[in-house]
Design a protein around this motif. Structure first.
Motif, PDB file in Angstrom:
ATOM      1  N   GLN A 309       6.103 -35.206 117.459  1.00 46.50           N
ATOM      2  CA  GLN A 309       6.303 -36.380 116.625  1.00 46.50           C
ATOM      3  C   GLN A 309       7.631 -36.295 115.871  1.00 46.50           C
ATOM      4  N   TYR A 310       8.065 -37.452 115.389  1.00 50.15           N
ATOM      5  CA  TYR A 310       9.318 -37.530 114.630  1.00 50.15           C
ATOM      6  C   TYR A 310       8.974 -38.141 113.279  1.00 50.15           C
ATOM      7  N   VAL A 311       9.438 -37.518 112.213  1.00 48.33           N
ATOM      8  CA  VAL A 311       9.099 -37.983 110.855  1.00 48.33           C
ATOM      9  C   VAL A 311      10.325 -38.608 110.202  1.00 48.33           C
ATOM     10  N   GLN A 341       4.263 -48.900 103.662  1.00 51.64           N
ATOM     11  CA  GLN A 341       4.229 -48.510 102.255  1.00 51.64           C
ATOM     12  C   GLN A 341       5.563 -47.855 101.871  1.00 51.64           C
ATOM     13  N   ALA A 342       6.020 -48.142 100.677  1.00 47.82           N
ATOM     14  CA  ALA A 342       7.296 -47.580 100.222  1.00 47.82           C
ATOM     15  C   ALA A 342       7.133 -46.119  99.838  1.00 47.82           C
ATOM     16  N   ASN A 343       8.210 -45.380 100.048  1.00 45.69           N
ATOM     17  CA  ASN A 343       8.314 -43.995  99.584  1.00 45.69           C
ATOM     18  C   ASN A 343       7.269 -43.058 100.205  1.00 45.69           C
ATOM     19  N   LYS A 344       6.860 -43.370 101.414  1.00 45.52           N
ATOM     20  CA  LYS A 344       5.937 -42.474 102.113  1.00 45.52           C
ATOM     21  C   LYS A 344       6.483 -42.214 103.515  1.00 45.52           C
ATOM     22  N   PRO A 345       6.329 -40.982 104.028  1.00 46.21           N
ATOM     23  CA  PRO A 345       6.869 -40.664 105.348  1.00 46.21           C
ATOM     24  C   PRO A 345       6.280 -41.568 106.435  1.00 46.21           C
ATOM     25  N   VAL A 346       7.134 -41.858 107.431  1.00 50.28           N
ATOM     26  CA  VAL A 346       6.723 -42.644 108.594  1.00 50.28           C
ATOM     27  C   VAL A 346       6.769 -41.722 109.823  1.00 50.28           C
ATOM     28  N   VAL A 384       5.248 -45.852 121.816  1.00 50.25           N
ATOM     29  CA  VAL A 384       5.520 -45.160 120.548  1.00 50.25           C
ATOM     30  C   VAL A 384       4.656 -45.786 119.451  1.00 50.25           C
ATOM     31  N   LEU A 385       3.855 -44.961 118.804  1.00 48.00           N
ATOM     32  CA  LEU A 385       3.012 -45.423 117.708  1.00 48.00           C
ATOM     33  C   LEU A 385       3.697 -45.147 116.375  1.00 48.00           C
ATOM     34  N   ILE A 386       3.559 -46.088 115.445  1.00 51.77           N
ATOM     35  CA  ILE A 386       4.114 -45.928 114.101  1.00 51.77           C
ATOM     36  C   ILE A 386       2.953 -45.652 113.171  1.00 51.77           C
ATOM     37  N   GLU A 387       2.953 -44.473 112.567  1.00 53.42           N
ATOM     38  CA  GLU A 387       1.828 -44.020 111.733  1.00 53.42           C
ATOM     39  C   GLU A 387       2.301 -43.760 110.312  1.00 53.42           C
TER      40      GLU A 387
END
Length: 422
Positions: A309-311, A341-346, A384-387
């Motif tokens: 995964q890529y963060v 959500q703002a300020n949280k890792p994607v 590609v899923l965005i979590e």
């Protein structure tokens, strides 16, 4: 015999486009007949010849046979090429080694044709052996007179000759030809002679079967040529009989595959009933099928599908898989926009078993979403899923979760722009 040979080679145009010809010579009567007549008439046929011999090293006579063939060639000033079988012996392993050797010699010494001494008896035996082994009907045509091989062609000019028509020439006797260990010997010495007591024309009947099978199959190829076999819609629109023949034609493009009858039937069933499918066939070969097309292919290395995964933890432009992502910075020609959500890792990642996405107030398995939307297997594998926070907010360029939509009007949110890589 010589007059008939010249007539057959001229009518068949066997050597019209060849100047340098390699002859496979074991030292037995059949191959020595071939070597004798091609040497005698090489000027008439407009060819130069070379001799290739394989010493299988399985019998005490092998050395004497090699010496005999080598002396015969050198006495006539002909190039002589020899190779030696090594490893565990079997008929199939020996055959594979011989033809690999012949192909190498053709390439290294610029021969454009390989000539072997198979005659009508060999043809009948081959057809009968294929019957015994349960080969499909299209293979009942037996051995072809001319076919592509290595850097040129494989030519068998004696296929119309019976063994008793061959000349009496100097040769070596191979005692292993009488050994019942080998299937071909049992067919030649036991099975066919026994059946000829019931029908004296049995060998001729086998040859006729081969010719008719070849004619029938060639007619089918010509009649079905306009059909795009790998177009699923076109393929499934044909009758069951036509689908069967079309698939046989397609599988013939992969000579190493060698599907059994049961494996072929299974493949046909998959193409008739399954939608997206990825199925291991045999060896390195796989069937890959989506809603539009299917293909048989060797296993391919993974392309840019990410194993890890890529963060994304800050604003910027990022590449992952087949896509470009930009967090909070508008991306020119973006094809999809997600709100997070703002300020949280994607997290960007490939799909996993059990993944779900919230769509129209229902949590739906992504696997089921792909099936319902008829997404091709290759696209599924590269999806590609965005979590974020353990929840799926979208599938790149495919789906947007209700979670993303609900954030659209929030003041404090992050915006992810997505587009395909060019």
């Amino acid at each position: 015999m010589e007059e008939k040979f010249l007539k057959v080679t001229q009518e068949g145009h066997f050597f019209d486009k060849h100047e340098s010809v390699l002859i496979a010579v074991s030292g037995g009567n059949d191959s020595m007949n071939l070597a004798h007549i091609l040497y005698k008439y090489q000027a008439f046929l407009g060819i130069r010849i070379g001799i290739a011999h394989v010493n299988h090293q399985q019998r005490s006579e092998s050395i004497a046979e090699e010496v005999f063939v080598k002396n015969w060639a050198e006495k006539r000033g002909l190039p002589f090429h020899v190779s030696y079988f090594e490893g565990k012996f079997s008929e199939e392993a020996a055959r594979k080694m011989r033809y690999e050797f012949f192909a190498t010699i053709m390439r290294d010494y610029q021969y454009t044709a390989l000539v072997t001494a198979h005659h009508a008896g060999d043809q009948a035996e081959t057809i009968f052996m294929r019957l015994i082994r349960g080969s499909r009907f299209m293979h009942m045509s037996g051995i072809k007179s001319v076919q592509p091989f290595a850097t040129g062609e494989l030519i068998r000019p004696l296929l119309s000759f019976k063994k008793e028509e061959l000349l009496e020439v100097e040769h070596m006797e191979d005692r292993s030809n009488s050994s019942p260990i080998y299937l071909r010997n049992r067919v030649r010495n036991d099975y066919i002679p026994m059946l000829e007591k019931e029908n004296p024309q049995f060998t001729h009947t086998l040859l006729n079967l081969g010719r008719e099978a070849e004619i029938l199959y060639q007619a089918v190829i010509e009649l079905t040529r306009p059909i795009d076999i790998t177009d699923v819609t076109v393929f499934q629109a044909q009758s069951q009989a036509v689908r069967y023949i079309l698939l046989q034609q397609y599988v013939e493009q992969f000579p190493e595959l060698q599907l059994t009858r049961n494996q072929f039937e299974q493949l046909l069933t998959i193409l008739e009933t399954k939608a997206n499918y990825h199925h291991h066939l045999k060896g390195d070969y796989y069937l890959v099928k989506d809603y539009q097309h299917f293909a048989i292919t060797k296993i391919q290395p993974k392309t840019d599908r990410q194993a890890e995964q890529y963060v994304i933890e800050s604003e910027g432009v990022f590449q992952y898989g087949s896509f470009i992502f930009s967090l909070n910075k508008p991306l020119e020609q973006a094809t999809q926009i997600l709100y997070l959500q703002a300020n949280k890792p994607v997290i960007l990642r490939g799909r996993r078993a059990g993944d779900r996405i919230l769509l129209n107030s229902l949590h739906k398995k992504i696997r089921r979403y792909f099936i319902d939307e008829k997404v091709p297997k290759k696209v599924r594998d590269e999806a590609v899923l965005i979590e974020q926070d353990g929840k799926i907010y979208g599938i790149a360029n495919m789906a947007i979760s209700d979670l993303s939509k609900s954030l659209k009007n929030d003041i404090i949110k992050a915006t992810l722009y997505i587009k395909m890589k060019e």
